[in-house]
Design a protein around this motif. Structure first.
Motif, PDB file in Angstrom:
ATOM      1  N   ASP A 109      -2.215   4.887  -6.546  1.00 39.23           N
ATOM      2  CA  ASP A 109      -3.488   4.984  -5.834  1.00 39.23           C
ATOM      3  C   ASP A 109      -4.328   6.158  -6.324  1.00 39.23           C
ATOM      4  O   ASP A 109      -5.468   6.311  -5.937  1.00 39.23           O
ATOM      5  N   GLN A 110      -3.779   6.977  -7.214  1.00 41.73           N
ATOM      6  CA  GLN A 110      -4.486   8.138  -7.738  1.00 41.73           C
ATOM      7  C   GLN A 110      -5.336   7.747  -8.944  1.00 41.73           C
ATOM      8  O   GLN A 110      -5.101   6.716  -9.571  1.00 41.73           O
ATOM      9  N   GLU A 157       0.828  -1.212   0.000  1.00 34.81           N
ATOM     10  CA  GLU A 157       0.000   0.000   0.000  1.00 34.81           C
ATOM     11  C   GLU A 157       0.860   1.259   0.000  1.00 34.81           C
ATOM     12  O   GLU A 157       0.563   2.221  -0.699  1.00 34.81           O
ATOM     13  N   ARG A 158       1.950   1.252   0.790  1.00 32.19           N
ATOM     14  CA  ARG A 158       2.853   2.411   0.808  1.00 32.19           C
ATOM     15  C   ARG A 158       3.530   2.595  -0.543  1.00 32.19           C
ATOM     16  O   ARG A 158       3.708   3.724  -1.014  1.00 32.19           O
ATOM     17  N   ARG A 193       2.347   1.631  -3.495  1.00 28.36           N
ATOM     18  CA  ARG A 193       1.353   2.139  -4.452  1.00 28.36           C
ATOM     19  C   ARG A 193       1.183   3.645  -4.283  1.00 28.36           C
ATOM     20  O   ARG A 193       1.084   4.375  -5.251  1.00 28.36           O
ATOM     21  N   GLU A 194       1.199   4.110  -3.035  1.00 28.50           N
ATOM     22  CA  GLU A 194       1.100   5.544  -2.781  1.00 28.50           C
ATOM     23  C   GLU A 194       2.360   6.261  -3.264  1.00 28.50           C
ATOM     24  O   GLU A 194       2.272   7.328  -3.879  1.00 28.50           O
ATOM     25  N   HIS A 195       3.520   5.675  -3.017  1.00 25.96           N
ATOM     26  CA  HIS A 195       4.794   6.278  -3.438  1.00 25.96           C
ATOM     27  C   HIS A 195       4.871   6.417  -4.962  1.00 25.96           C
ATOM     28  O   HIS A 195       5.313   7.441  -5.474  1.00 25.96           O
TER      29      HIS A 195
END
Length: 118
Positions: free
Chosen positions: A62-63, A53-54, A56-58
């Motif tokens: 996730d956008q 999850e981190r 994907r955000e990095h």
């Protein structure tokens, strides 16, 4: 002549946008997920899920897709290609090392093609 030049430049804009959309779509539709590839190194499933999850955000995965495209296009136009997944070195450095050889081989092949054609 000026009218023709302006018309050609204006026609180049949708062509550029179309090429970038197709390129972005091809990279997004390619198999594999960079976040999964990086998160697989963790031993426990909970740590792996959190790291996934981190990551994907990095990576901005996730956008929404239109924001991903805008970020990708901005980085491509400014020649910011990020880091390689293989060795975490900047991709632009790798391109810069190989670019002179690529250009020289291209120029040589064009020259050879022209010589054979003439």
């Amino acid at each position: 002549m000026l009218r023709y030049t302006v018309k050609r430049i204006l026609l180049a804009i949708p062509t550029f946008i179309g090429i970038t959309v197709v390129t972005f779509a091809m990279t997004r539709l390619a198999p594999g997920d960079p976040a999964i590839e990086r998160a697989d190194g963790f031993s426990s499933p909970i740590a792996s899920q959190r790291s996934y999850e981190r990551l994907r955000e990095h990576f901005g995965l996730d956008q929404p897709i239109h924001k991903q495209y805008a970020n990708w296009l901005t980085r491509a136009v400014t020649l910011d290609f990020g880091n390689s997944f293989a060795d975490n070195e900047p991709v632009w450095d790798k391109i810069r090392v190989r670019l002179p050889w690529t250009v020289s081989v291209s120029v040589l092949s064009i020259a050879l093609g022209l010589a054979l054609a003439i």
